[in-house]
Design a protein around this motif. Structure first.
Motif, PDB file in Angstrom:
ATOM      1  N   GLY A  87      71.995  40.223  22.139  1.00  0.00           N
ATOM      2  CA  GLY A  87      72.294  41.499  22.775  1.00  0.00           C
ATOM      3  C   GLY A  87      71.320  42.616  22.445  1.00  0.00           C
ATOM      4  O   GLY A  87      70.506  42.515  21.518  1.00  0.00           O
ATOM      5  N   TYR A  88      71.438  43.695  23.244  1.00  0.00           N
ATOM      6  CA  TYR A  88      70.605  44.887  23.091  1.00  0.00           C
ATOM      7  C   TYR A  88      71.460  46.128  23.363  1.00  0.00           C
ATOM      8  O   TYR A  88      72.340  46.103  24.228  1.00  0.00           O
ATOM      9  CB  TYR A  88      69.430  44.872  24.084  1.00  0.00           C
ATOM     10  CG  TYR A  88      68.468  43.741  23.884  1.00  0.00           C
ATOM     11  CD1 TYR A  88      67.290  43.914  23.150  1.00  0.00           C
ATOM     12  CD2 TYR A  88      68.726  42.487  24.423  1.00  0.00           C
ATOM     13  CE1 TYR A  88      66.416  42.861  22.960  1.00  0.00           C
ATOM     14  CE2 TYR A  88      67.855  41.431  24.235  1.00  0.00           C
ATOM     15  CZ  TYR A  88      66.696  41.622  23.504  1.00  0.00           C
ATOM     16  OH  TYR A  88      65.830  40.568  23.312  1.00  0.00           O
ATOM     17  N   ARG A  98      66.507  51.469  29.368  1.00  0.00           N
ATOM     18  CA  ARG A  98      65.685  50.672  28.477  1.00  0.00           C
ATOM     19  C   ARG A  98      66.595  50.050  27.431  1.00  0.00           C
ATOM     20  O   ARG A  98      67.752  50.448  27.284  1.00  0.00           O
ATOM     21  CB  ARG A  98      64.594  51.525  27.813  1.00  0.00           C
ATOM     22  CG  ARG A  98      63.557  52.075  28.800  1.00  0.00           C
ATOM     23  CD  ARG A  98      62.728  50.970  29.393  1.00  0.00           C
ATOM     24  NE  ARG A  98      61.674  51.448  30.265  1.00  0.00           N
ATOM     25  CZ  ARG A  98      61.784  51.608  31.579  1.00  0.00           C
ATOM     26  NH1 ARG A  98      62.945  51.316  32.176  1.00  0.00           N
ATOM     27  NH2 ARG A  98      60.779  52.026  32.311  1.00  0.00           N
ATOM     28  N   TYR A  99      66.065  49.082  26.676  1.00  0.00           N
ATOM     29  CA  TYR A  99      66.910  48.289  25.801  1.00  0.00           C
ATOM     30  C   TYR A  99      66.275  48.170  24.422  1.00  0.00           C
ATOM     31  O   TYR A  99      65.046  48.125  24.285  1.00  0.00           O
ATOM     32  CB  TYR A  99      67.138  46.912  26.427  1.00  0.00           C
ATOM     33  CG  TYR A  99      67.569  47.026  27.872  1.00  0.00           C
ATOM     34  CD1 TYR A  99      68.889  47.313  28.210  1.00  0.00           C
ATOM     35  CD2 TYR A  99      66.628  46.929  28.904  1.00  0.00           C
ATOM     36  CE1 TYR A  99      69.273  47.472  29.530  1.00  0.00           C
ATOM     37  CE2 TYR A  99      67.002  47.089  30.235  1.00  0.00           C
ATOM     38  CZ  TYR A  99      68.325  47.358  30.544  1.00  0.00           C
ATOM     39  OH  TYR A  99      68.695  47.549  31.857  1.00  0.00           O
ATOM     40  N   THR A 100      67.116  48.132  23.396  1.00  0.00           N
ATOM     41  CA  THR A 100      66.600  48.091  22.033  1.00  0.00           C
ATOM     42  C   THR A 100      67.594  47.401  21.112  1.00  0.00           C
ATOM     43  O   THR A 100      68.800  47.373  21.393  1.00  0.00           O
ATOM     44  CB  THR A 100      66.320  49.508  21.505  1.00  0.00           C
ATOM     45  OG1 THR A 100      65.705  49.421  20.214  1.00  0.00           O
ATOM     46  CG2 THR A 100      67.603  50.320  21.384  1.00  0.00           C
ATOM     47  N   SER A 159      72.773  41.638  27.642  1.00  0.00           N
ATOM     48  CA  SER A 159      71.799  40.580  27.440  1.00  0.00           C
ATOM     49  C   SER A 159      71.160  40.244  28.783  1.00  0.00           C
ATOM     50  O   SER A 159      71.483  40.837  29.815  1.00  0.00           O
ATOM     51  CB  SER A 159      72.472  39.350  26.822  1.00  0.00           C
ATOM     52  OG  SER A 159      71.496  38.373  26.481  1.00  0.00           O
ATOM     53  N   PHE A 160      70.254  39.258  28.779  1.00  0.00           N
ATOM     54  CA  PHE A 160      69.517  38.878  29.981  1.00  0.00           C
ATOM     55  C   PHE A 160      69.295  37.373  29.986  1.00  0.00           C
ATOM     56  O   PHE A 160      69.287  36.726  28.935  1.00  0.00           O
ATOM     57  CB  PHE A 160      68.182  39.618  30.049  1.00  0.00           C
ATOM     58  CG  PHE A 160      68.329  41.110  29.988  1.00  0.00           C
ATOM     59  CD1 PHE A 160      68.571  41.838  31.132  1.00  0.00           C
ATOM     60  CD2 PHE A 160      68.279  41.775  28.768  1.00  0.00           C
ATOM     61  CE1 PHE A 160      68.749  43.214  31.078  1.00  0.00           C
ATOM     62  CE2 PHE A 160      68.448  43.148  28.702  1.00  0.00           C
ATOM     63  CZ  PHE A 160      68.687  43.864  29.855  1.00  0.00           C
ATOM     64  N   GLU A 161      69.104  36.841  31.171  1.00  0.00           N
ATOM     65  CA  GLU A 161      68.951  35.397  31.310  1.00  0.00           C
ATOM     66  C   GLU A 161      67.728  34.894  30.568  1.00  0.00           C
ATOM     67  O   GLU A 161      67.762  33.844  29.930  1.00  0.00           O
ATOM     68  CB  GLU A 161      68.865  35.023  32.794  1.00  0.00           C
ATOM     69  CG  GLU A 161      68.783  33.525  33.036  1.00  0.00           C
ATOM     70  CD  GLU A 161      68.810  33.165  34.513  1.00  0.00           C
ATOM     71  OE1 GLU A 161      68.557  31.992  34.835  1.00  0.00           O
ATOM     72  OE2 GLU A 161      69.079  34.053  35.346  1.00  0.00           O
ATOM     73  N   GLU A 184      78.343  38.814  24.796  1.00  0.00           N
ATOM     74  CA  GLU A 184      79.570  38.503  24.062  1.00  0.00           C
ATOM     75  C   GLU A 184      79.277  37.970  22.661  1.00  0.00           C
ATOM     76  O   GLU A 184      80.075  38.158  21.752  1.00  0.00           O
ATOM     77  CB  GLU A 184      80.390  37.468  24.842  1.00  0.00           C
ATOM     78  CG  GLU A 184      80.890  37.981  26.201  1.00  0.00           C
ATOM     79  CD  GLU A 184      81.690  36.935  26.956  1.00  0.00           C
ATOM     80  OE1 GLU A 184      81.759  35.782  26.455  1.00  0.00           O
ATOM     81  OE2 GLU A 184      82.244  37.262  28.020  1.00  0.00           O
ATOM     82  N   GLY A 185      78.148  37.334  22.488  1.00  0.00           N
ATOM     83  CA  GLY A 185      77.837  36.722  21.198  1.00  0.00           C
ATOM     84  C   GLY A 185      77.101  37.649  20.258  1.00  0.00           C
ATOM     85  O   GLY A 185      75.968  37.370  19.848  1.00  0.00           O
ATOM     86  N   TYR A 186      77.705  38.770  19.898  1.00  0.00           N
ATOM     87  CA  TYR A 186      77.046  39.727  19.006  1.00  0.00           C
ATOM     88  C   TYR A 186      78.030  40.266  17.990  1.00  0.00           C
ATOM     89  O   TYR A 186      79.254  40.129  18.128  1.00  0.00           O
ATOM     90  CB  TYR A 186      76.438  40.889  19.807  1.00  0.00           C
ATOM     91  CG  TYR A 186      77.461  41.810  20.436  1.00  0.00           C
ATOM     92  CD1 TYR A 186      77.950  42.919  19.746  1.00  0.00           C
ATOM     93  CD2 TYR A 186      77.957  41.578  21.715  1.00  0.00           C
ATOM     94  CE1 TYR A 186      78.897  43.772  20.318  1.00  0.00           C
ATOM     95  CE2 TYR A 186      78.892  42.416  22.300  1.00  0.00           C
ATOM     96  CZ  TYR A 186      79.357  43.505  21.595  1.00  0.00           C
ATOM     97  OH  TYR A 186      80.303  44.338  22.148  1.00  0.00           O
TER      98      TYR A 186
END
Length: 239
Positions: A87-88, A98-100, A159-161, A184-186
């Motif tokens: 995840g981000y 944007r994502y971090t 998240s992203f593919e 979900e996995g975070y």
């Protein structure tokens, strides 16, 4: 120029690019949530044509990002959030979302949760505004933020593919045109930060190897140049 020299130069060019990547990794060894990168190489083989034989060149085709979690460090800052797993965090910027994974946040003058550049951190329902009169701030492992008065909001984690296709943006952020997927996995831990996953000793070892290989190619190129010069001088004696 001799074909052997062209081949050596292709290797030197790739090694120079690899050295830049290694140096950048070392420079970011203390940057929260930084992900180590490495060059991806492949062999480029020319097609034999008439009197030309087949040759094999070195070609750098891109970067590979190591997405493994970095170690967690305790800061005891209530607005530091360590994100582990997939995840981000989502950041609103003038250029769009944007994502971090860098969870070092703070509050702006209006009480909004922002990153170091003052960009708003998104919650599931929009910006997260934290009042200063609600007592201690607590963050659950799923990102739910609450105080003495109850729930305030929940950090949006996505998240992203294909995370390897995400491109670096300004301020240590990532950009992508991919569709957003709710992660979900975070797990989020308050008062901690995810550190860089760069291992400085390994990177310095890589740097030494690259330097030796570059120097070896340089010696080979010089030797080939000397060989050609001597051949020309000898042929000149018979003209």
């Amino acid at each position: 120029m001799e074909n052997s020299a062209y081949i050596a130069l292709s290797r030197q060019r790739s090694l120079r690019n690899e050295m830049n990547i290694v140096a950048n990794n070392i420079a970011n060894a203390n940057t929260p949530a930084f992900k180590r990168e490495g060059m991806v190489f492949k062999e480029y083989i020319t097609k034999p044509q008439h009197d030309r034989q087949q040759f094999s060149f070195v070609q750098d085709v891109g970067l590979a990002r190591d997405l493994t979690d970095g170690p967690m460090t305790t800061t005891n800052n209530p607005f530091d959030f360590a994100l582990s797993g997939d995840g981000y965090f989502v950041v609103d910027t003038p250029m769009g979302e944007r994502y971090t994974r860098n969870g070092r946040f703070q509050l702006d003058a209006t009480g909004n949760l922002v990153n170091k550049d003052g960009y708003t951190i998104q919650g599931d329902g929009g910006p997260i505004n934290i009042p200063n009169d609600g007592g201690e701030i607590l963050v659950a492992s799923d990102g739910t933020i609450s105080n003495d008065n109850g729930e305030i909001g929940k950090l949006r984690v996505v998240s992203f593919e294909n995370q390897y296709e995400m491109k670096k943006s300004a301020g240590g952020l990532y950009a992508t045109s991919q569709d957003v997927i709710a992660s979900e996995g975070y797990n989020i831990t308050q008062g901690m930060l995810e550190e860089s996953n760069v291992q400085p000793i390994l990177e310095i070892t890589r740097m030494m190897r690259v330097h030796r290989e570059y120097a070896s190619m340089q010696k080979f190129t010089q030797a080939e140049d000397d060989r050609v010069k001597k051949a020309i001088e000898r042929l000149g004696q018979f003209s």
